[in-house]
Scaffold this motif. Sequence first.
Motif, short mmCIF file in Angstrom:
data_model
loop_
_atom_site.label_atom_id
_atom_site.label_comp_id
_atom_site.label_asym_id
_atom_site.label_seq_id
_atom_site.Cartn_x
_atom_site.Cartn_y
_atom_site.Cartn_z
N LYS A 96 0.86 -1.19 0.00
CA LYS A 96 0.00 0.00 0.00
C LYS A 96 0.89 1.23 0.00
CE LYS A 96 -3.10 2.63 2.98
NZ LYS A 96 -3.58 2.76 4.37
N VAL A 97 0.69 2.14 -0.96
CA VAL A 97 1.40 3.41 -0.93
C VAL A 97 0.61 4.35 -0.03
CG1 VAL A 97 2.13 5.41 -2.28
CG2 VAL A 97 2.51 3.11 -3.17
N ASP A 98 1.26 4.77 1.06
CA ASP A 98 0.61 5.57 2.09
C ASP A 98 0.58 7.06 1.77
OD1 ASP A 98 0.28 3.28 3.90
OD2 ASP A 98 2.47 3.39 4.09
N SER A 99 1.69 7.56 1.21
CA SER A 99 1.75 9.01 0.97
C SER A 99 2.89 9.35 0.02
CB SER A 99 1.94 9.76 2.29
OG SER A 99 3.18 9.40 2.89
N ILE A 100 2.75 10.53 -0.59
CA ILE A 100 3.82 11.16 -1.38
C ILE A 100 3.91 12.59 -0.86
CG2 ILE A 100 4.66 11.79 -3.66
CD1 ILE A 100 2.89 9.58 -4.83
N GLY A 108 5.70 -3.82 7.46
CA GLY A 108 6.78 -2.85 7.61
C GLY A 108 6.52 -1.66 6.72
N THR A 109 6.89 -0.47 7.20
CA THR A 109 6.70 0.76 6.43
C THR A 109 8.06 1.30 6.01
OG1 THR A 109 4.64 1.24 7.57
CG2 THR A 109 5.71 3.08 6.47
N PHE A 110 8.16 1.68 4.74
CA PHE A 110 9.45 2.06 4.17
C PHE A 110 9.31 3.33 3.33
CE2 PHE A 110 8.92 -2.51 4.54
CZ PHE A 110 9.95 -2.82 5.40
N THR A 111 10.46 3.91 2.97
CA THR A 111 10.44 5.15 2.18
C THR A 111 11.50 5.11 1.09
OG1 THR A 111 12.08 6.34 3.51
CG2 THR A 111 9.78 6.46 4.25
N SER A 112 11.31 5.98 0.12
CA SER A 112 12.34 6.26 -0.88
C SER A 112 12.22 7.74 -1.23
CB SER A 112 12.14 5.38 -2.12
OG SER A 112 13.26 5.50 -2.97
N GLU A 113 13.35 8.40 -1.42
CA GLU A 113 13.36 9.85 -1.60
C GLU A 113 13.88 10.22 -2.99
OE1 GLU A 113 12.82 8.74 2.35
OE2 GLU A 113 14.63 8.27 1.20
N TYR A 114 13.24 11.23 -3.55
CA TYR A 114 13.53 11.65 -4.93
C TYR A 114 13.42 13.16 -5.06
CZ TYR A 114 12.09 6.77 -5.72
OH TYR A 114 11.95 5.42 -5.66
N THR A 152 14.83 -3.18 3.19
CA THR A 152 15.85 -4.21 3.07
C THR A 152 15.64 -5.24 4.18
OG1 THR A 152 18.23 -4.59 2.80
CG2 THR A 152 17.56 -3.01 4.50
N GLY A 153 16.29 -6.38 4.06
CA GLY A 153 16.15 -7.42 5.07
C GLY A 153 14.97 -8.33 4.80
N ARG A 154 14.52 -9.05 5.83
CA ARG A 154 13.41 -10.00 5.69
C ARG A 154 12.23 -9.54 6.52
NH1 ARG A 154 15.09 -16.13 5.48
NH2 ARG A 154 13.91 -16.14 7.40
N LEU A 155 11.04 -9.75 5.97
CA LEU A 155 9.79 -9.42 6.66
C LEU A 155 9.15 -10.74 7.09
CD1 LEU A 155 7.83 -7.11 7.46
CD2 LEU A 155 6.69 -7.49 5.26
N ALA A 156 8.97 -10.92 8.40
CA ALA A 156 8.42 -12.16 8.94
C ALA A 156 6.97 -12.35 8.48
CB ALA A 156 8.49 -12.15 10.46
N ALA A 157 6.55 -13.60 8.44
CA ALA A 157 5.17 -13.92 8.08
C ALA A 157 4.21 -13.26 9.08
CB ALA A 157 4.97 -15.44 8.10
N VAL A 202 4.43 -2.71 3.38
CA VAL A 202 4.38 -4.08 2.87
C VAL A 202 3.85 -4.97 3.99
CG1 VAL A 202 5.69 -6.01 1.91
CG2 VAL A 202 6.37 -3.66 1.38
N THR A 203 2.86 -5.79 3.68
CA THR A 203 2.31 -6.75 4.63
C THR A 203 2.56 -8.15 4.09
OG1 THR A 203 0.60 -5.20 5.32
CG2 THR A 203 0.22 -7.53 5.83
N ASN A 204 3.17 -8.99 4.94
CA ASN A 204 3.48 -10.35 4.54
C ASN A 204 2.38 -11.29 5.01
OD1 ASN A 204 4.49 -12.84 3.89
ND2 ASN A 204 6.45 -12.60 4.97
N GLY A 205 1.44 -11.58 4.11
CA GLY A 205 0.35 -12.49 4.43
C GLY A 205 0.64 -13.93 4.05
N THR A 206 1.92 -14.22 3.71
CA THR A 206 2.30 -15.59 3.40
C THR A 206 2.65 -16.32 4.70
OG1 THR A 206 4.68 -15.24 3.13
CG2 THR A 206 3.28 -14.74 1.23
N LYS A 207 3.06 -17.57 4.58
CA LYS A 207 3.39 -18.36 5.77
C LYS A 207 4.89 -18.46 6.01
CE LYS A 207 -0.84 -21.03 5.55
NZ LYS A 207 -1.48 -22.36 5.43
N LYS A 208 5.67 -17.67 5.27
CA LYS A 208 7.12 -17.71 5.47
C LYS A 208 7.70 -16.31 5.32
CE LYS A 208 7.84 -19.12 0.67
NZ LYS A 208 8.39 -20.12 -0.24
#
Length: 198
Positions: free
Chosen positions: A75-79, A153-159, A144-149, A105-111
């Motif tokens: 889900k894109v939360d904001s710009i 996690g909320t992340f950003t990128s800047e431009y 970056t890294g791993r997101l548990a099942a 990003v939401t990890n709805g998988t089992k791993k």
Amino acid sequence: MHTRAVALVSAAVLAVMLTACSSDEPKQGTAERAAENASSAPASSTPDSPDQDEQPDTELAVGDTFAYTDGLKVKVDSITTITKWGEYDTKPEVGQTPFRVTWTVTNGTKKPYDLDQFGYQAQGATTGGETESLYVEVGSKQMTGRLAAGRSGTFTSEYSLAKTDGKDVLFTMTRMDEQWLEDGSFLAEDPNWTGTIK
């Protein structure tokens, strides 16, 4: 007469094959539209209008969620405009608008999922326009890294984007994990979010 019958049968078989092929096109997932985006449709739109019912699942607005077929969601939360800078942050050149895209990003998988398997980019969406990546520590969180099942996690990128290219941005998320490449899902259209820098 026999030739005409064969031609008709061939045309019917071709039509069935084309229909089957079109329904088997790879699909990465579906859109989950935010309530405010659904309610902001033009008043003249009818329930059967293409704008509401036939909008591709991959064309999203800020606030919408894209649900991948395997349980991952983005889900894109904001710009938003960047207004705070650290000592070593990269400030944009004159005539550029600095902005931050924030997504969850939401990890709805089992791993666990390796977040480094996602790629993303932002581009101008008013008159086009290429963005420049900025290095900003204040208020940012690199994906970056791993997101548990079962976790999010909320992340950003800047431009930065040239002011002459307007304030509308197209943000695209691409998956590059092995399973996605093996089952052909990568052949489908990547999800895109369009929004205005606030």
